[in-house]
Structures are given as structure tokens and as C-alpha cells.
Scaffold this motif. Structure first.
Motif, mmCIF file in Angstrom:
data_model
loop_
_atom_site.group_PDB
_atom_site.id
_atom_site.type_symbol
_atom_site.label_atom_id
_atom_site.label_comp_id
_atom_site.label_asym_id
_atom_site.label_seq_id
_atom_site.Cartn_x
_atom_site.Cartn_y
_atom_site.Cartn_z
ATOM 1 N N VAL A 25 -152.737 31.657 39.319
ATOM 2 C CA VAL A 25 -153.130 32.939 39.918
ATOM 3 C C VAL A 25 -151.942 33.891 39.928
ATOM 4 O O VAL A 25 -152.052 35.057 39.519
ATOM 5 N N VAL A 26 -150.791 33.406 40.371
ATOM 6 C CA VAL A 26 -149.588 34.242 40.413
ATOM 7 C C VAL A 26 -149.181 34.654 39.000
ATOM 8 O O VAL A 26 -148.813 35.813 38.761
ATOM 9 N N ALA A 27 -149.248 33.723 38.052
ATOM 10 C CA ALA A 27 -148.907 34.041 36.665
ATOM 11 C C ALA A 27 -149.860 35.085 36.094
ATOM 12 O O ALA A 27 -149.436 35.991 35.362
ATOM 13 N N GLY A 28 -151.140 34.980 36.421
ATOM 14 C CA GLY A 28 -152.116 35.959 35.941
ATOM 15 C C GLY A 28 -151.839 37.353 36.479
ATOM 16 O O GLY A 28 -151.925 38.346 35.743
ATOM 17 N N ILE A 29 -151.477 37.435 37.750
ATOM 18 C CA ILE A 29 -151.134 38.729 38.335
ATOM 19 C C ILE A 29 -149.865 39.281 37.696
ATOM 20 O O ILE A 29 -149.765 40.479 37.415
ATOM 21 N N ALA A 30 -148.890 38.400 37.453
ATOM 22 C CA ALA A 30 -147.637 38.844 36.827
ATOM 23 C C ALA A 30 -147.868 39.364 35.409
ATOM 24 O O ALA A 30 -147.298 40.396 35.025
ATOM 25 N N VAL A 31 -148.697 38.680 34.641
ATOM 26 C CA VAL A 31 -148.988 39.137 33.277
ATOM 27 C C VAL A 31 -149.704 40.487 33.308
ATOM 28 O O VAL A 31 -149.369 41.400 32.545
ATOM 29 N N VAL A 65 -156.828 35.450 36.917
ATOM 30 C CA VAL A 65 -156.904 35.049 38.327
ATOM 31 C C VAL A 65 -158.124 34.161 38.563
ATOM 32 O O VAL A 65 -158.028 33.131 39.248
ATOM 33 N N PHE A 66 -159.265 34.518 37.999
ATOM 34 C CA PHE A 66 -160.449 33.669 38.166
ATOM 35 C C PHE A 66 -160.252 32.312 37.497
ATOM 36 O O PHE A 66 -160.755 31.293 37.990
ATOM 37 N N THR A 67 -159.511 32.268 36.399
ATOM 38 C CA THR A 67 -159.188 30.984 35.780
ATOM 39 C C THR A 67 -158.338 30.144 36.719
ATOM 40 O O THR A 67 -158.586 28.951 36.903
#
Length: 174
Positions: A25-31, A65-67
């Protein structure tokens, strides 16, 4: 002979905390933030930032994020997330990071990207690479989301059982 379908847990009854899902989730937001606002870190943010944030940033954030949430749900249910799910998430994240490097932005000096600046032909090459990176990133994010949702439902196993009680119901005694 009858067949039934059951869902099998990787470790029966043992649910985990879902830390990997939180990391995703954090990685998705960062990307998504990198794609939307990364050019500002290099001083070349411009008029297109709001468009990138409202389109590509929102799409990448939602999918990744959903992933991550689905991976967290998978762990909490005691199921196992397959390696291919993580691989597609990783490919999507790397494509997103590279996309952030190659997205052009409109500045007072003209179009610029992080890796090329305003110089030609590097600018044209970077812009030409940006479109396929975006398509690959979104496509692999969709695949990762679908796989993570499937993983959260558990693995399906077909079970055979032998018994005469089912055969008797099929035969009419008359």
C-alpha cells in the motif's frame, strides 16, 4: 464417486498480520506520488502536473493500493499470495518509476523530462518511451490486482469421495 470443491489454507487457521500488504500500500502511494509530482523534486514541475495527478496518479494509486489491501486480506485469512502476484506488482511499480522519469512537463523553457531536460533528441526519445511505460504499468497493475483478489479467496482443491449413498439416489427402485 462424488467430487467437491474446498478452499485450502496455506497454514490452516493461522492468520498473519498482513505486513507485506501494508508495505505494498505504501509503495503504491509512493509510485503514484512519484508519477504525479516527481518532477518538482528536480525543479521542472509545470502546468501538466495537475493533469498527471488527476489521471495517472489516481489510476496507479487506486490499482496498487487495492492490490496491497487484497494481499493484506489474503494474509489475514491465512491464505498464501503467489509469487506471480508480487512479480506483476513489482513490474508495475518499476514501470511507474521509469514513467515518472520520462513524463514531460510544460515549463517556461518548454517541455522537459527528468532524464533529458529540454535537449533534443533525448526529449523526443523520453516522451516516446513514456507512453509504453504507462501502458505496461497500468496493465500489469490490473493483472496484479486480479491475481491478488484471486489469492485472497484461497486455493481451490478438488476432493474425491467414494460412497454408495450417492449412487442409490440415482437409481429408481421401480
Amino acid at each position: 464417486m462424488t467430487y467437491s470443491v474446498i478452499r485450502v489454507r496455506a497454514t490452516p487457521g493461522a492468520s498473519r498480520s498482513g505486513h507485506r500488504g501494508n508495505v505494498l500500500v505504501v509503495a503504491g502511494i509512493a509510485v503514484a506520488a512519484w508519477i504525479s509530482f516527481g518532477r518538482h523534486l528536480f525543479g521542472i514541475g509545470g502546468d501538466l502536473t495537475i493533469i498527471y495527478a488527476a489521471t495517472l496518479g489516481v489510476i496507479f494509486a487506486a490499482l496498487l493500493v487495492f492490490t496491497g489491501l487484497a494481499v493484506r486480506r489474503t494474509a489475514r485469512r491465512g491464505f498464501e499470495t503467489r509469487a506471480i502476484t508480487y512479480a506483476f506488482f513489482l513490474v508495475s511499480g518499476v514501470s511507474g518509476l521509469l514513467l515518472g522519469l520520462t513524463l514531460p512537463d510544460s515549463t517556461p523553457r518548454g517541455l522537459q523530462t527528468i532524464i533529458s531536460g529540454p535537449t533534443q533528441p533525448a526529449l523526443d526519445i523520453a516522451i516516446g518511451i513514456a507512453n509504453p511505460l504507462g501502458v505496461i504499468g497500468i496493465a500489469t497493475a490490473i493483472i496484479a490486482l486480479v491475481l491478488s483478489i484471486r489469492d485472497s479467496r484461497g486455493r481451490i482443491t478438488l476432493v474425491e469421495s467414494w460412497g454408495d449413498e450417492d449412487d442409490g439416489a440415482l437409481v429408481d427402485p421401480a
